[in-house]
Enzyme design. Structure first.
Site, mmCIF file in Angstrom:
data_model
loop_
_atom_site.group_PDB
_atom_site.id
_atom_site.type_symbol
_atom_site.label_atom_id
_atom_site.label_comp_id
_atom_site.label_asym_id
_atom_site.label_seq_id
_atom_site.Cartn_x
_atom_site.Cartn_y
_atom_site.Cartn_z
ATOM 1 C CE1 TYR A 193 75.125 -9.123 11.293
ATOM 2 C CE2 TYR A 193 74.626 -7.400 10.434
ATOM 3 C CZ TYR A 193 75.678 -7.806 11.315
ATOM 4 O OH TYR A 193 76.456 -7.836 11.723
ATOM 5 C CG ASP B 82 74.657 -13.599 3.090
ATOM 6 O OD1 ASP B 82 74.852 -12.331 3.781
ATOM 7 O OD2 ASP B 82 75.280 -14.212 3.433
ATOM 8 C CE LYS C 188 76.544 -16.568 10.355
ATOM 9 N NZ LYS C 188 76.514 -16.326 11.869
HETATM 10 P P1 KE4 Z 1 80.171 -12.296 10.283
HETATM 11 O O1 KE4 Z 1 80.918 -10.671 10.012
HETATM 12 O O2 KE4 Z 1 79.998 -11.860 11.246
HETATM 13 O O3 KE4 Z 1 81.015 -13.517 10.637
HETATM 14 O O4 KE4 Z 1 78.993 -12.267 9.782
HETATM 15 C C1 KE4 Z 1 78.314 -11.310 8.864
HETATM 16 C C2 KE4 Z 1 76.648 -12.635 8.476
HETATM 17 C C3 KE4 Z 1 76.682 -11.809 7.448
HETATM 18 N N1 KE4 Z 1 75.615 -12.557 6.846
HETATM 19 C C4 KE4 Z 1 75.411 -13.239 7.327
HETATM 20 C C5 KE4 Z 1 73.418 -14.314 6.632
HETATM 21 C C6 KE4 Z 1 74.918 -13.193 8.754
HETATM 22 O O5 KE4 Z 1 74.150 -14.371 9.464
HETATM 23 C C7 KE4 Z 1 76.142 -12.421 9.386
HETATM 24 C C8 KE4 Z 1 76.839 -12.938 10.533
HETATM 25 N N2 KE4 Z 1 75.499 -13.521 11.617
HETATM 26 C C9 KE4 Z 1 74.938 -12.741 13.300
HETATM 27 C C10 KE4 Z 1 73.781 -13.927 13.760
HETATM 28 N N3 KE4 Z 1 72.434 -13.389 13.036
HETATM 29 C C11 KE4 Z 1 76.297 -13.238 13.926
HETATM 30 C C12 KE4 Z 1 76.477 -13.071 15.148
HETATM 31 C C13 KE4 Z 1 76.743 -11.939 15.662
HETATM 32 O O6 KE4 Z 1 76.570 -10.901 15.004
HETATM 33 O O7 KE4 Z 1 77.273 -11.415 16.421
#
Ligand code: KE4
Length: 411
Positions: A128, A222, A250
């Site tokens: 993801y 990523d 993060k």
């Molecule tokens: P954000 O747009 O949520 O800040 O980041 C997206 C993203 C991109 N790449 C990786 C490897 C990520 O893990 C994420 C976001 N991770 C999720 C948890 N699996 C955020 C939690 C959520 O979606 O509420």
């Protein structure tokens, strides 16, 4: 709010029941609106490596907020955070700040397509990368938990440019490159967190690096989750791979909204205003978010932090595995540094197909049994858990005791 949440995974659809509404957090714990306190292993999905409500971060935020919260103009703090990132992440010479991981990966893909003139993107099933249209094709994380292989609203004309292959499968990747000469980039979670924690098998990342270089495709790491998590320089330091573009998020925001993408000067100069590839953001580089990120990254310069996280995380995962075994419950633990997942399965988990064999229902029961014991795990089998430097040995021992009771209740 749809589902009462501002992000789907929070709605507990992966584990059943009603989500807790959290009112406060401190160190390794969160406290809900009923006043119940839990040991927290979600850590806001990765950012809280220093623990919640870190005193130094709170003091720095209070001080900087007094001077204004957003200028919409260049400021010194964003230069300082950029310098910290460039100093820490081996492949980054130049970096652009954005406000989320999604913006970082979305922009990285546009950069790769813009400089190569190619349209195709390769991703891995179960990974993801945020919710940009090109990426919601067999994504992991929330989408996988919701069982939606791809999301309505993504035009077929766009989705067709995204090719998905199994993680840890060199042959499948080679086949895609043999069939498609117009691949702009491969985007990968170098250590996957979003199907649960799945490490790269020996030689896999090297293979991806060599194959993309051979075909003139860019390699996008990523590292939104792994950056400053699995090592100070992220997975690219741990596995000694040099990607063309790195996406961050993060931890670099220390709990405030920050994302970033970076690479060589030659590549990043293609981004407006020095180049034609457009990307922008009202709140990018704002002083509050930069301050929380700066305090965090400066604290992570102390390399003993990663040794401590390694020891504490190993202690936790060994304890969890032993507790499961003692209760006759089959789990497989995947861990890299202070991110881990206990899969409820007896099949080694190396990709989405094997992760998906896990017993979601049993995981859901374990999740709720641990909640009853005062421990807050990720509300989905397909997520990683995180240990912070505030998770002391005593806290971890308490967690293992809770797990022993929870596994016995399951058995
Ligand atoms: P954000 O747009 O949520 O800040 O980041 C997206 C993203 C991109 N790449 C990786 C490897 C990520 O893990 C994420 C976001 N991770 C999720 C948890 N699996 C955020 C939690 C959520 O979606 O509420």
């Amino acid at each position: 709010m749809p589902g009462g949440v501002n992000s789907p995974v929070r709605a507990f659809r992966g584990v059943g029941g009603t989500p807790l509404f959290i009112r406060s957090a401190a160190g390794p714990t969160i406290t809900d609106v009923a006043g119940r306190t839990y040991i927290d292993y979600v850590g806001s999905w990765g950012p809280m490596i220093l623990g919640h409500a870190d005193a130094e971060i709170l003091a720095a935020l209070a001080a900087v907020a007094a001077s204004g919260t957003s200028f919409g103009a260049p400021n010194e703090l964003e230069v300082e955070l950029a310098e910290e990132i460039v100093a820490a992440v081996p492949s980054i010479e130049m970096v652009r700040m954005v406000n989320s991981g999604t913006e970082a990966t979305m922009s990285a893909i546009r950069l790769a397509r813009g400089v190569t003139g190619r349209d195709k993107l390769v991703k891995f099933a179960g990974c993801y990368h945020g919710h940009a249209d090109s990426l919601l094709v067999k994504a992991g994380s929330g989408v996988a938990t919701l069982g939606l292989p791809d999301s309505p609203g993504v035009p077929a004309s766009l989705a067709q440019h995204t090719l998905t292959v199994p993680f840890n499968d060199p042959a499948a990747l080679a086949e895609v490159f043999a069939e498609h000469p117009d691949i702009a980039a491969v985007i990968i979670e170098p250590v996957v967190g979003n199907m649960g924690c799945v490490p790269p098998q020996a030689g896999f990342l090297e293979f991806v690096r060599e194959l993309t270089a051979k075909h003139g495709a860019l390699l996008i790491f990523d590292e939104v989750m792994t950056g400053f998590r699995v090592a100070r320089g992220g997975a690219q330091e741990r596995y000694r791979i040099s990607p063309d573009i790195t996406c961050l998020g993060k931890i670099i925001g220390g709990g405030l909204p920050v994302g970033a993408y970076g690479g060589s000067r030659d590549l990043m100069r293609n981004i407006a205003p020095t180049g034609p590839i457009y990307q922008a953001g009202t709140l990018s580089g704002n002083p509050l978010a930069m301050t929380a990120g700066l305090v965090t990254l400066r604290r992570l310069k102390d390399r003993s932090v990663y040794e401590t996280l390694e020891q504490r995380s190993a202690l936790l995962c060994e304890g969890l595995a032993r507790a499961a075994e003692a209760a006759g419950i089959k789990t497989i633990t995947n861990r890299v540094g202070s991110m881990w997942t206990s899969f409820f399965t007896d099949v080694p988990v190396t990709n989405w197909e094997t992760a998906n064999l896990s017993n979601r229902e049993l995981y859901g029961k374990f999740f709720h049994a641990m909640l009853a014991e005062g421990v807050y795990l990720a509300p989905s089998q397909f997520e990683a858990g995180f240990v912070s430097i505030t998770h002391t040995v005593a806290i971890i021992d308490k967690t293992i005791e809770a797990a022993r009771r929870a596994f016995n209740a399951l058995a």
